[in-house]
Motif scaffolding. Structure first.
Motif, PDB file in Angstrom:
ATOM      1  N   THR A  58       0.796  -1.202  -0.020  1.00 13.98           N
ATOM      2  CA  THR A  58       0.077   0.094   0.037  1.00 13.98           C
ATOM      3  C   THR A  58       0.734   1.197  -0.082  1.00 13.98           C
ATOM      4  O   THR A  58       2.063   1.157  -0.303  1.00 13.98           O
ATOM      5  CB  THR A  58      -0.932   0.029   1.073  1.00 13.98           C
ATOM      6  N   TYR A 101       1.273   5.800  -0.852  1.00 18.01           N
ATOM      7  CA  TYR A 101       1.035   6.728  -2.027  1.00 18.01           C
ATOM      8  C   TYR A 101       2.278   7.164  -2.672  1.00 18.01           C
ATOM      9  O   TYR A 101       3.255   7.413  -1.946  1.00 18.01           O
ATOM     10  CB  TYR A 101       0.691   7.824  -0.957  1.00 18.01           C
ATOM     11  N   ARG A 125      -2.934   6.311  -4.690  1.00 17.95           N
ATOM     12  CA  ARG A 125      -2.924   5.279  -3.567  1.00 17.95           C
ATOM     13  C   ARG A 125      -2.581   3.934  -4.291  1.00 17.95           C
ATOM     14  O   ARG A 125      -3.069   3.577  -5.521  1.00 17.95           O
ATOM     15  CB  ARG A 125      -4.079   5.402  -2.971  1.00 17.95           C
ATOM     16  N   ASN A 143      -2.020  -0.497  -4.021  1.00 18.27           N
ATOM     17  CA  ASN A 143      -2.309  -1.590  -3.438  1.00 18.27           C
ATOM     18  C   ASN A 143      -1.424  -2.852  -3.709  1.00 18.27           C
ATOM     19  O   ASN A 143      -1.848  -3.933  -3.700  1.00 18.27           O
ATOM     20  CB  ASN A 143      -3.905  -1.981  -4.016  1.00 18.27           C
ATOM     21  N   THR A 159      -9.299  -1.877  -0.983  1.00 21.88           N
ATOM     22  CA  THR A 159      -8.867  -0.828  -1.800  1.00 21.88           C
ATOM     23  C   THR A 159      -7.380  -0.060  -1.662  1.00 21.88           C
ATOM     24  O   THR A 159      -7.205  -0.066  -0.630  1.00 21.88           O
ATOM     25  CB  THR A 159     -10.019   0.513  -1.494  1.00 21.88           C
ATOM     26  N   ARG A 204      -4.900   2.274  -0.764  1.00 21.10           N
ATOM     27  CA  ARG A 204      -4.739   3.214   0.300  1.00 21.10           C
ATOM     28  C   ARG A 204      -3.562   3.678   0.752  1.00 21.10           C
ATOM     29  O   ARG A 204      -2.592   3.153   0.594  1.00 21.10           O
ATOM     30  CB  ARG A 204      -5.805   2.639   1.462  1.00 21.10           C
ATOM     31  N   TYR A 225      -6.874   5.416   4.571  1.00 23.45           N
ATOM     32  CA  TYR A 225      -7.614   6.323   3.609  1.00 23.45           C
ATOM     33  C   TYR A 225      -7.448   5.979   2.071  1.00 23.45           C
ATOM     34  O   TYR A 225      -6.232   5.891   1.670  1.00 23.45           O
ATOM     35  CB  TYR A 225      -6.916   7.584   3.972  1.00 23.45           C
ATOM     36  N   ASP A 226      -8.663   5.777   1.289  1.00 26.88           N
ATOM     37  CA  ASP A 226      -8.589   5.801   0.016  1.00 26.88           C
ATOM     38  C   ASP A 226      -9.428   6.749  -0.629  1.00 26.88           C
ATOM     39  O   ASP A 226     -10.001   6.491  -1.635  1.00 26.88           O
ATOM     40  CB  ASP A 226      -9.539   4.149  -0.309  1.00 26.88           C
ATOM     41  N   TYR A 270     -12.310   7.618   4.745  1.00 23.85           N
ATOM     42  CA  TYR A 270     -11.710   7.079   6.075  1.00 23.85           C
ATOM     43  C   TYR A 270     -12.270   5.654   6.074  1.00 23.85           C
ATOM     44  O   TYR A 270     -13.259   5.056   5.673  1.00 23.85           O
ATOM     45  CB  TYR A 270     -12.025   7.737   7.366  1.00 23.85           C
ATOM     46  N   ARG A 285      -7.337   6.750  10.102  1.00 27.36           N
ATOM     47  CA  ARG A 285      -6.266   6.729   9.191  1.00 27.36           C
ATOM     48  C   ARG A 285      -5.061   6.933  10.332  1.00 27.36           C
ATOM     49  O   ARG A 285      -5.310   7.793  11.393  1.00 27.36           O
ATOM     50  CB  ARG A 285      -6.079   7.515   8.405  1.00 27.36           C
TER      51      ARG A 285
END
Length: 344
Positions: A113, A115, A120, A122, A143, A145, A163-164, A167, A198
């Motif tokens: 996961t 950023y 974002r 996965n 998802t 995130r 967070y995607d 929250y 988060r």
């Protein structure tokens, strides 16, 4: 634009010999009657950063990913418990990222996961310590995130919350593959109780996992939950502020936070650094046996959030982190039962 308050989870530590004996001055006058001492440890040898991840395998600690305000990383650094130095290892094959999660199962480390500055993520990766090599595993089934938490219990890994674009409070269990070519599998488990969150803190003490505090739409959460994977249920523990008529929580102040970090030593966990209404250096010990918190000497390095931590040989270390635009590469060991050293 993504706000760069980092929200990670990590757990790890440096070596017993990884420290040198430069004591730190008291962080606040109120610390004078508290127990515990922080010592400078061997600096992290990669670039200074916040929002990294950490995990431990045997006598080694690993730190990977993270960011400055303008740059993200995917390098991997190994700390050698016996030799007191860091070695750069094979870098993560995926995108450079911050606010990812990590955990270890047996002799393998896992990172996923986060950023990358645009998206974002996965994707999910396994690190083989013996081969010093990464392999891609089954993508995280929730998802994409960042700011999630992760932990491992009973040979399985878990990723929760985050967070995607919204929250989250969902929980996903990862079962490693039976062979090198097996990508493993994910299954959804019972969601964490209470609010979505988060940048919470997660930790495992004596085989029991906990998720503590975090942030929900700007609200600082004041709860603590334990997880029973066999029963697939979460149990709320006492709140982490003064909310009862009993005396045990009369002094509870400043425990709740987000983007802090934890170290587990023996039967206790120590929660430190992070952000509440501002950066915080307060340090609290949690005793799961009686569900009670005790304030310890505050973290004595510069206040920060997005630090990582780890435990090796029952010694706890906190390192890296970010304060505004200032990123850190220094490390501290916490001696929870030592008298504080005053070097003023």
């Amino acid at each position: 634009m993504k706000q760069i308050h980092a929200y990670l989870m990590g757990a790890t530590m440096i070596t017993a010999s990884a420290i040198f004996s430069v004591g730190c001055s008291k962080s606040t006058d109120s610390d004078e009657d508290l127990i515990g001492n922080w010592k400078r440890a061997d600096d992290f040898e990669g670039n200074a950063r916040g929002e990294a991840v950490s995990f431990t395998i045997g006598d080694y600690a690993y730190v990977s990913t993270g960011s400055t305000i303008t740059e993200r990383f995917k390098d991997l650094w190994e700390y050698n418990l016996n030799r007191r130095y860091w070695t750069q290892m094979a870098e993560l094959p995926g995108n450079a990222r911050n606010s990812a999660v990590a955990f270890a199962i047996g002799t393998k480390g896992y990172v996923g996961t986060g950023y990358d500055g645009v998206s974002r993520l996965n994707d999910f990766w396994e690190y083989d310590q013996v081969a010093n090599a990464w392999s891609r595993k089954a993508d995280f089934a929730g998802t994409a995130r960042y700011d999630a938490v992760a932990f491992s219990v009973g040979g399985k890994g878990y990723i929760a919350c985050g967070y995607d674009g919204n929250y989250l409070k969902d929980v996903w269990e990862f079962t490693p593959g039976a062979s090198a070519g097996d990508a493993g599998s994910w299954i959804q488990k019972a969601s964490v109780g209470g609010s979505k969150r988060r940048a919470a803190q997660a930790f495992v003490v004596n085989g029991v996992a906990y998720i503590c505090s975090g942030n929900n739409n700007g609200e600082l959460l004041t709860d603590l939950w334990s997880f029973n994977p066999t029963a697939n249920e979460w149990t709320e523990k006492n709140k982490i502020y003064n909310y009862t008529d009993d005396t045990f929580d009369d002094d509870y102040s400043g425990i709740a936070r987000y983007n802090g970090t934890t170290v587990v030593m023996g039967n206790y966990v120590y929660l430190t650094t992070g952000y509440s209404s501002s950066l915080t250096s307060t340090t609290w010990r949690y005793d799961p046996a009686n569900d009670r918190w005790l304030q310890k000497t505050g973290f004595e390095g510069a206040a920060r959030e997005g630090a990582v931590s780890f435990t090796l040989n029952n010694r706890g270390f906190v390192l890296t982190g970010i304060s505004g635009s200032d990123v850190k590469d220094n490390a501290y060991e916490f001696l929870p039962d030592a008298e504080q050293v005053d070097n003023d």
